[in-house]
Design a protein around this motif. Structure first.
Motif, PDB file in Angstrom:
ATOM      1  N   ILE A 195       0.833  -1.201   0.000  1.00 37.99           N
ATOM      2  CA  ILE A 195       0.000   0.000   0.000  1.00 37.99           C
ATOM      3  C   ILE A 195       0.868   1.252   0.000  1.00 37.99           C
ATOM      4  O   ILE A 195       0.658   2.189  -0.782  1.00 37.99           O
ATOM      5  CB  ILE A 195      -0.934   0.003   1.229  1.00 37.99           C
ATOM      6  CG1 ILE A 195      -1.948  -1.142   1.130  1.00 37.99           C
ATOM      7  CG2 ILE A 195      -1.647   1.350   1.368  1.00 37.99           C
ATOM      8  CD1 ILE A 195      -2.642  -1.453   2.442  1.00 37.99           C
ATOM      9  N   GLU A 196       1.854   1.269   0.893  1.00 42.18           N
ATOM     10  CA  GLU A 196       2.728   2.442   1.012  1.00 42.18           C
ATOM     11  C   GLU A 196       3.461   2.718  -0.296  1.00 42.18           C
ATOM     12  O   GLU A 196       3.514   3.866  -0.766  1.00 42.18           O
ATOM     13  CB  GLU A 196       3.734   2.230   2.145  1.00 42.18           C
ATOM     14  CG  GLU A 196       4.644   3.420   2.386  1.00 42.18           C
ATOM     15  CD  GLU A 196       5.554   3.214   3.584  1.00 42.18           C
ATOM     16  OE1 GLU A 196       6.114   4.219   4.073  1.00 42.18           O
ATOM     17  OE2 GLU A 196       5.715   2.063   4.040  1.00 42.18           O
ATOM     18  N   GLN A 197       4.017   1.672  -0.915  1.00 44.65           N
ATOM     19  CA  GLN A 197       4.756   1.856  -2.155  1.00 44.65           C
ATOM     20  C   GLN A 197       3.830   2.222  -3.314  1.00 44.65           C
ATOM     21  O   GLN A 197       4.190   3.017  -4.189  1.00 44.65           O
ATOM     22  CB  GLN A 197       5.535   0.582  -2.494  1.00 44.65           C
ATOM     23  CG  GLN A 197       6.670   0.274  -1.529  1.00 44.65           C
ATOM     24  CD  GLN A 197       7.662   1.410  -1.429  1.00 44.65           C
ATOM     25  OE1 GLN A 197       8.109   1.947  -2.439  1.00 44.65           O
ATOM     26  NE2 GLN A 197       8.009   1.792  -0.210  1.00 44.65           N
ATOM     27  N   GLY A 198       2.612   1.673  -3.305  1.00 48.30           N
ATOM     28  CA  GLY A 198       1.646   2.013  -4.344  1.00 48.30           C
ATOM     29  C   GLY A 198       1.265   3.480  -4.292  1.00 48.30           C
ATOM     30  O   GLY A 198       1.199   4.176  -5.318  1.00 48.30           O
ATOM     31  N   GLU A 199       1.016   3.993  -3.092  1.00 46.25           N
ATOM     32  CA  GLU A 199       0.644   5.400  -2.957  1.00 46.25           C
ATOM     33  C   GLU A 199       1.824   6.314  -3.264  1.00 46.25           C
ATOM     34  O   GLU A 199       1.645   7.441  -3.748  1.00 46.25           O
ATOM     35  CB  GLU A 199       0.070   5.647  -1.561  1.00 46.25           C
ATOM     36  CG  GLU A 199      -1.263   4.932  -1.359  1.00 46.25           C
ATOM     37  CD  GLU A 199      -1.977   5.286  -0.071  1.00 46.25           C
ATOM     38  OE1 GLU A 199      -1.403   6.028   0.762  1.00 46.25           O
ATOM     39  OE2 GLU A 199      -3.129   4.831   0.107  1.00 46.25           O
ATOM     40  N   LYS A 200       3.020   5.827  -3.017  1.00 41.34           N
ATOM     41  CA  LYS A 200       4.219   6.598  -3.368  1.00 41.34           C
ATOM     42  C   LYS A 200       4.328   6.756  -4.880  1.00 41.34           C
ATOM     43  O   LYS A 200       4.695   7.828  -5.383  1.00 41.34           O
ATOM     44  CB  LYS A 200       5.461   5.890  -2.817  1.00 41.34           C
ATOM     45  CG  LYS A 200       6.742   6.676  -2.946  1.00 41.34           C
ATOM     46  CD  LYS A 200       7.893   5.943  -2.264  1.00 41.34           C
ATOM     47  CE  LYS A 200       9.202   6.729  -2.373  1.00 41.34           C
ATOM     48  NZ  LYS A 200      10.324   6.025  -1.693  1.00 41.34           N
ATOM     49  N   ILE A 201       3.985   5.714  -5.621  1.00 40.74           N
ATOM     50  CA  ILE A 201       3.984   5.774  -7.086  1.00 40.74           C
ATOM     51  C   ILE A 201       2.978   6.816  -7.566  1.00 40.74           C
ATOM     52  O   ILE A 201       3.269   7.635  -8.446  1.00 40.74           O
ATOM     53  CB  ILE A 201       3.659   4.391  -7.687  1.00 40.74           C
ATOM     54  CG1 ILE A 201       4.842   3.432  -7.480  1.00 40.74           C
ATOM     55  CG2 ILE A 201       3.320   4.505  -9.176  1.00 40.74           C
ATOM     56  CD1 ILE A 201       4.519   1.986  -7.815  1.00 40.74           C
ATOM     57  N   LEU A 202       1.790   6.808  -6.988  1.00 43.16           N
ATOM     58  CA  LEU A 202       0.764   7.769  -7.396  1.00 43.16           C
ATOM     59  C   LEU A 202       1.179   9.198  -7.065  1.00 43.16           C
ATOM     60  O   LEU A 202       0.916  10.129  -7.837  1.00 43.16           O
ATOM     61  CB  LEU A 202      -0.562   7.428  -6.713  1.00 43.16           C
ATOM     62  CG  LEU A 202      -1.196   6.081  -7.103  1.00 43.16           C
ATOM     63  CD1 LEU A 202      -2.510   5.888  -6.349  1.00 43.16           C
ATOM     64  CD2 LEU A 202      -1.425   5.992  -8.607  1.00 43.16           C
ATOM     65  N   SER A 203       1.829   9.387  -5.922  1.00 43.32           N
ATOM     66  CA  SER A 203       2.309  10.723  -5.553  1.00 43.32           C
ATOM     67  C   SER A 203       3.312  11.236  -6.571  1.00 43.32           C
ATOM     68  O   SER A 203       3.284  12.410  -6.962  1.00 43.32           O
ATOM     69  CB  SER A 203       2.952  10.697  -4.160  1.00 43.32           C
ATOM     70  OG  SER A 203       1.995  10.438  -3.155  1.00 43.32           O
ATOM     71  N   ALA A 204       4.208  10.353  -7.015  1.00 44.99           N
ATOM     72  CA  ALA A 204       5.229  10.742  -7.995  1.00 44.99           C
ATOM     73  C   ALA A 204       4.606  11.159  -9.325  1.00 44.99           C
ATOM     74  O   ALA A 204       5.184  11.956 -10.073  1.00 44.99           O
ATOM     75  CB  ALA A 204       6.207   9.596  -8.208  1.00 44.99           C
TER      76      ALA A 204
END
Length: 282
Positions: A195-204
């Motif tokens: 979840i954390e890494q997925g949301e980091k991708i979306l933030s980028a």
């Protein structure tokens, strides 16, 4: 004096009456505002306590540290293994109650050891209309909720935060990573990191207000790698309606990056971003 600033004065007077406080500080909109006002009113008699846990994103932890350093506020840290809290990993509907009970018990110990009179947290008036079993734990432990006492809404807090020039005044609403896992589906370290890494991708990619909800597509086998058992997980992405076009334009890249993480399928929720979407099944 207008109604909003009357509420603000009520908040300051309430905090002043407590004399010394430990603020449960996550770095979010509400707790940042509460901590700032408490420190303005009480000075060194107001400190921050931040709980390190698996469901607390690393970026939020770093932002909390940066704020306290900038404002010269003492910050203390506690650490909890949420996955060992009874009823947390199994993820029942009242999971938040057990987590909050353990978390605030730790923060209360810090406050007591420092000789502080109270522990405060950032629940606001708008939170009263959502399903929040954690509020029962807050009540049982005698934790103070100054923003609720002053009847401040989320918008009130953002407006006052802007006046105080706080960096969080326009920060997207946040919640612990465990809130992205449907009730009844087990919470694991692997899922939280996905979840954390997925949301980091979306933030980028420029998505500001977003959620990655994780669903089980088949029997889950515990793994220490984000890349194993890829076929087991489905990502349901929530973004604002105004970001739908951007999501479609970046669909191939998002799907590809999520596949690398360990998601077999990635879906865009047509109902868009909303807080507590997993409570809709209750």
């Amino acid at each position: 004096m207008d109604k909003l600033h009357q509420k603000y004065e009520t908040l300051k007077e309430y905090l002043k009456s407590l004399e010394s406080v430990a603020v449960a500080f996550s770095g979010g909109v509400d707790s940042t505002f509460l901590l700032k006002v408490a420190h303005d009113v009480l000075g060194e008699s107001a400190i921050a306590v931040t709980e390190k846990s698996a469901s607390f994103a690393a970026i939020d932890l770093e932002e909390s540290k940066a704020f306290c350093e900038r404002e010269n506020i003492q910050q203390f840290f506690t650490s909890i293994n949420q996955l060992k809290i009874p009823h947390f990993a199994k993820n029942p509907k009242d999971r938040c109650y057990f987590c909050k009970k353990a978390t605030f018990a730790d923060i209360y110990k810090v406050a007591k050891n420092l000789g502080l009179n109270a522990v405060c947290e950032g629940t606001n008036v708008d939170d009263e209309g959502d399903y929040r079993p954690g509020m029962r734990a807050i009540t049982e432990l005698g934790i103070k909720s100054p923003l609720r006492f002053a009847r401040l809404t989320k918008q009130d807090i953002r407006t006052l935060s802007h006046e105080l020039q706080l960096p969080t005044w326009s920060k997207p609403s946040a919640a612990c990573l465990a809130s992205r896992v449907p009730y009844g589906e087990p919470i694991t370290e692997q899922k939280l990191r996905l979840i954390e890494q997925g949301e980091k991708i979306l933030s980028a990619l420029g998505f500001v207000q977003k959620r990655v909800r994780i669903h089980e597509g088949a029997t889950v086998h515990e793994s220490t790698s984000l890349h194993e058992n890829a076929q087991n997980f489905i990502a349901r992405i929530e973004v604002m309606p105004s970001d739908f076009e951007k999501a479609i334009a970046n669909a191939e890249q998002i799907e590809r990056e999520f596949k690398k993480l360990g998601f077999s399928y990635t879906a865009l929720d047509l109902k868009s971003y909303r807080t507590g979407s997993l409570n809709e099944t209750l």
